[in-house]
Design a protein around this motif. Structure first.
Motif, PDB file in Angstrom:
ATOM      1  N   ASN A  10      47.307  79.918 -34.290  1.00  0.00           N
ATOM      2  CA  ASN A  10      46.299  81.348 -34.966  1.00  0.00           C
ATOM      3  C   ASN A  10      46.915  82.364 -35.303  1.00  0.00           C
ATOM      4  OD1 ASN A  10      44.057  79.465 -34.219  1.00  0.00           O
ATOM      5  ND2 ASN A  10      44.435  79.426 -31.753  1.00  0.00           N
ATOM      6  N   THR A  11      47.339  82.512 -35.577  1.00  0.00           N
ATOM      7  CA  THR A  11      48.293  83.578 -36.958  1.00  0.00           C
ATOM      8  C   THR A  11      48.972  83.344 -37.811  1.00  0.00           C
ATOM      9  OG1 THR A  11      50.736  82.587 -36.459  1.00  0.00           O
ATOM     10  CG2 THR A  11      49.662  83.728 -33.920  1.00  0.00           C
ATOM     11  N   ILE A  12      48.409  84.663 -38.393  1.00  0.00           N
ATOM     12  CA  ILE A  12      49.361  85.229 -40.348  1.00  0.00           C
ATOM     13  C   ILE A  12      50.544  85.234 -40.199  1.00  0.00           C
ATOM     14  CG2 ILE A  12      48.297  85.854 -42.101  1.00  0.00           C
ATOM     15  CD1 ILE A  12      45.855  85.553 -41.010  1.00  0.00           C
ATOM     16  N   SER A  13      51.228  84.438 -41.449  1.00  0.00           N
ATOM     17  CA  SER A  13      52.750  85.707 -41.404  1.00  0.00           C
ATOM     18  C   SER A  13      52.753  85.636 -43.292  1.00  0.00           C
ATOM     19  CB  SER A  13      53.806  84.497 -41.177  1.00  0.00           C
ATOM     20  OG  SER A  13      53.298  84.000 -40.001  1.00  0.00           O
ATOM     21  N   VAL A  14      53.936  86.451 -43.254  1.00  0.00           N
ATOM     22  CA  VAL A  14      53.841  87.133 -44.565  1.00  0.00           C
ATOM     23  C   VAL A  14      55.377  86.531 -45.176  1.00  0.00           C
ATOM     24  CG1 VAL A  14      54.118  89.230 -46.327  1.00  0.00           C
ATOM     25  CG2 VAL A  14      52.496  89.123 -43.760  1.00  0.00           C
ATOM     26  N   PHE A  15      55.020  85.846 -46.115  1.00  0.00           N
ATOM     27  CA  PHE A  15      56.855  85.251 -46.581  1.00  0.00           C
ATOM     28  C   PHE A  15      57.028  86.091 -47.671  1.00  0.00           C
ATOM     29  CE2 PHE A  15      55.249  82.253 -43.221  1.00  0.00           C
ATOM     30  CZ  PHE A  15      56.691  82.432 -43.015  1.00  0.00           C
ATOM     31  N   LYS A  16      58.149  86.390 -47.710  1.00  0.00           N
ATOM     32  CA  LYS A  16      59.385  86.684 -48.966  1.00  0.00           C
ATOM     33  C   LYS A  16      59.946  85.920 -49.545  1.00  0.00           C
ATOM     34  CE  LYS A  16      61.320  91.213 -51.539  1.00  0.00           C
ATOM     35  NZ  LYS A  16      62.149  91.813 -51.652  1.00  0.00           N
ATOM     36  N   ASP A  17      60.092  85.147 -50.354  1.00  0.00           N
ATOM     37  CA  ASP A  17      60.910  84.064 -50.793  1.00  0.00           C
ATOM     38  C   ASP A  17      61.751  83.406 -50.418  1.00  0.00           C
ATOM     39  OD1 ASP A  17      61.136  85.649 -53.788  1.00  0.00           O
ATOM     40  OD2 ASP A  17      62.568  87.232 -53.304  1.00  0.00           O
ATOM     41  N   GLY A  18      60.342  82.758 -49.528  1.00  0.00           N
ATOM     42  CA  GLY A  18      60.528  81.526 -49.157  1.00  0.00           C
ATOM     43  C   GLY A  18      61.241  82.285 -46.818  1.00  0.00           C
ATOM     44  N   VAL A  19      61.244  83.317 -46.916  1.00  0.00           N
ATOM     45  CA  VAL A  19      62.258  84.280 -45.866  1.00  0.00           C
ATOM     46  C   VAL A  19      60.907  84.730 -45.115  1.00  0.00           C
ATOM     47  CG1 VAL A  19      63.124  85.381 -45.024  1.00  0.00           C
ATOM     48  CG2 VAL A  19      64.223  84.386 -46.528  1.00  0.00           C
ATOM     49  N   ARG A  20      60.257  84.549 -43.332  1.00  0.00           N
ATOM     50  CA  ARG A  20      59.499  85.114 -43.089  1.00  0.00           C
ATOM     51  C   ARG A  20      59.636  87.133 -43.095  1.00  0.00           C
ATOM     52  NH1 ARG A  20      56.115  82.908 -39.323  1.00  0.00           N
ATOM     53  NH2 ARG A  20      57.520  81.370 -38.982  1.00  0.00           N
ATOM     54  N   ILE A  21      59.134  87.368 -42.912  1.00  0.00           N
ATOM     55  CA  ILE A  21      59.728  89.338 -43.554  1.00  0.00           C
ATOM     56  C   ILE A  21      58.870  89.618 -42.788  1.00  0.00           C
ATOM     57  CG2 ILE A  21      60.062  89.071 -45.546  1.00  0.00           C
ATOM     58  CD1 ILE A  21      56.843  90.722 -46.364  1.00  0.00           C
ATOM     59  N   CYS A  22      58.051  89.399 -41.590  1.00  0.00           N
ATOM     60  CA  CYS A  22      57.334  89.783 -40.720  1.00  0.00           C
ATOM     61  C   CYS A  22      56.690  88.623 -39.300  1.00  0.00           C
ATOM     62  CB  CYS A  22      56.099  90.627 -40.376  1.00  0.00           C
ATOM     63  SG  CYS A  22      54.745  89.887 -40.998  1.00  0.00           S
ATOM     64  N   GLN A  23      56.779  89.918 -37.776  1.00  0.00           N
ATOM     65  CA  GLN A  23      56.911  88.150 -36.691  1.00  0.00           C
ATOM     66  C   GLN A  23      55.015  88.183 -36.865  1.00  0.00           C
ATOM     67  OE1 GLN A  23      58.712  87.489 -34.428  1.00  0.00           O
ATOM     68  NE2 GLN A  23      59.924  88.336 -35.987  1.00  0.00           N
ATOM     69  N   PRO A  24      54.789  86.646 -37.146  1.00  0.00           N
ATOM     70  CA  PRO A  24      53.216  86.330 -36.967  1.00  0.00           C
ATOM     71  C   PRO A  24      52.536  87.126 -35.899  1.00  0.00           C
ATOM     72  CG  PRO A  24      54.758  84.495 -35.843  1.00  0.00           C
ATOM     73  CD  PRO A  24      55.521  85.373 -36.203  1.00  0.00           C
ATOM     74  N   GLN A  25      51.370  87.533 -36.956  1.00  0.00           N
ATOM     75  CA  GLN A  25      49.853  88.229 -36.626  1.00  0.00           C
ATOM     76  C   GLN A  25      49.423  87.806 -36.356  1.00  0.00           C
ATOM     77  OE1 GLN A  25      51.012  91.726 -36.363  1.00  0.00           O
ATOM     78  NE2 GLN A  25      52.713  91.510 -36.874  1.00  0.00           N
ATOM     79  N   GLY A  52      49.326  77.843 -55.058  1.00  0.00           N
ATOM     80  CA  GLY A  52      50.019  76.891 -54.920  1.00  0.00           C
ATOM     81  C   GLY A  52      49.453  76.394 -56.900  1.00  0.00           C
ATOM     82  N   PRO A  53      50.151  74.832 -56.781  1.00  0.00           N
ATOM     83  CA  PRO A  53      50.069  73.930 -55.532  1.00  0.00           C
ATOM     84  C   PRO A  53      51.181  73.602 -54.735  1.00  0.00           C
ATOM     85  CG  PRO A  53      50.600  72.957 -57.790  1.00  0.00           C
ATOM     86  CD  PRO A  53      50.409  74.222 -57.988  1.00  0.00           C
ATOM     87  N   ILE A  54      52.436  74.334 -55.222  1.00  0.00           N
ATOM     88  CA  ILE A  54      54.303  73.857 -54.345  1.00  0.00           C
ATOM     89  C   ILE A  54      54.812  75.518 -53.793  1.00  0.00           C
ATOM     90  CG2 ILE A  54      54.785  71.751 -55.388  1.00  0.00           C
ATOM     91  CD1 ILE A  54      56.667  73.134 -57.361  1.00  0.00           C
ATOM     92  N   PRO A  55      55.001  75.792 -52.686  1.00  0.00           N
ATOM     93  CA  PRO A  55      55.347  77.324 -52.578  1.00  0.00           C
ATOM     94  C   PRO A  55      56.426  77.308 -53.464  1.00  0.00           C
ATOM     95  CG  PRO A  55      55.442  75.838 -50.838  1.00  0.00           C
ATOM     96  CD  PRO A  55      55.053  75.092 -52.311  1.00  0.00           C
ATOM     97  N   LEU A  56      56.154  78.801 -54.522  1.00  0.00           N
ATOM     98  CA  LEU A  56      57.692  78.953 -55.639  1.00  0.00           C
ATOM     99  C   LEU A  56      58.753  78.938 -54.623  1.00  0.00           C
ATOM    100  CD1 LEU A  56      55.830  82.635 -57.272  1.00  0.00           C
ATOM    101  CD2 LEU A  56      55.845  79.998 -57.602  1.00  0.00           C
ATOM    102  N   GLU A  58      61.326  77.341 -51.155  1.00  0.00           N
ATOM    103  CA  GLU A  58      61.132  76.005 -49.499  1.00  0.00           C
ATOM    104  C   GLU A  58      60.883  77.472 -48.668  1.00  0.00           C
ATOM    105  OE1 GLU A  58      63.470  73.122 -47.562  1.00  0.00           O
ATOM    106  OE2 GLU A  58      63.524  73.388 -49.884  1.00  0.00           O
ATOM    107  N   LEU A  59      59.597  77.049 -48.266  1.00  0.00           N
ATOM    108  CA  LEU A  59      59.737  77.901 -46.521  1.00  0.00           C
ATOM    109  C   LEU A  59      60.346  76.756 -45.274  1.00  0.00           C
ATOM    110  CD1 LEU A  59      55.209  77.861 -46.882  1.00  0.00           C
ATOM    111  CD2 LEU A  59      57.642  79.889 -47.422  1.00  0.00           C
ATOM    112  N   PRO A  60      60.336  77.766 -44.457  1.00  0.00           N
ATOM    113  CA  PRO A  60      61.284  76.731 -43.016  1.00  0.00           C
ATOM    114  C   PRO A  60      60.144  75.952 -43.024  1.00  0.00           C
ATOM    115  CG  PRO A  60      61.277  78.883 -42.609  1.00  0.00           C
ATOM    116  CD  PRO A  60      60.342  78.700 -44.344  1.00  0.00           C
ATOM    117  N   PHE A  61      58.799  75.270 -42.828  1.00  0.00           N
ATOM    118  CA  PHE A  61      58.301  74.522 -42.456  1.00  0.00           C
ATOM    119  C   PHE A  61      57.163  73.685 -43.805  1.00  0.00           C
ATOM    120  CE2 PHE A  61      55.729  79.080 -41.967  1.00  0.00           C
ATOM    121  CZ  PHE A  61      55.316  78.531 -42.898  1.00  0.00           C
ATOM    122  N   LYS A  62      56.509  72.916 -43.447  1.00  0.00           N
ATOM    123  CA  LYS A  62      55.341  72.143 -43.836  1.00  0.00           C
ATOM    124  C   LYS A  62      53.415  73.156 -43.678  1.00  0.00           C
ATOM    125  CE  LYS A  62      58.610  69.678 -45.465  1.00  0.00           C
ATOM    126  NZ  LYS A  62      60.082  69.872 -47.137  1.00  0.00           N
TER     127      LYS A  62
END
Length: 129
Positions: A10-25, A52-56, A58-62
């Motif tokens: 039940n969190t939202i995260s922000v990613f930049k170029d596949g890297v999380r840029i802040c803690q999950p909110q 989508g349909p695919i991330p620009l 790769e993310l550290p999860f699916k």
């Protein structure tokens, strides 16, 4: 993240170029289980959103991207199409403190199918979000 078994449930995260840029909110409790609509507010920046349909990158999860979401996982809204197939945009022009918004308010009362896009409407939306 809707996976209850995850430490980030039940969190939202922000990613930049596949890297999380802040803690999950944490998603506020009153919004859990409700449809959430992506919204971005910015000033003096360039911003790119990828549904989508695919991330620009790769993310550290699916995860599924919005464009490939299952119908049961999204809320689709019908857009009313004009009978003649032509859309209309109204750009009112006025001077400050000369009744501009009085006219806009009267117009919107008579034409509820129009949407106002203005500084005051954006501030109203922001205060309600």
């Amino acid at each position: 993240n809707m996976d209850e078994a995850s430490p980030n449930a039940n969190t939202i995260s922000v990613f930049k170029d596949g890297v999380r840029i802040c803690q999950p909110q944490a998603i506020p409790e009153k919004l859990l289980g409700k449809t959430l609509f992506p919204a971005v507010t910015y000033k003096n920046v360039t911003f790119q959103v990828n549904f989508g349909p695919i991330p620009l990158k790769e993310l550290p999860f699916k995860c599924h991207m919005l464009a490939s979401a299952a119908t049961a996982d999204v809320e689709l809204a019908e857009v009313a199409k004009p009978s003649d197939g032509k859309y209309e945009v109204v750009f009112p022009v006025g001077l400050p403190e000369q009744g501009y918004f009085d006219w806009v308010d009267a117009f919107l009362e008579k034409h509820p199918d129009y949407v106002e896009l203005s500084d005051r409407q954006i501030l109203d939306w922001a205060s309600k979000s």
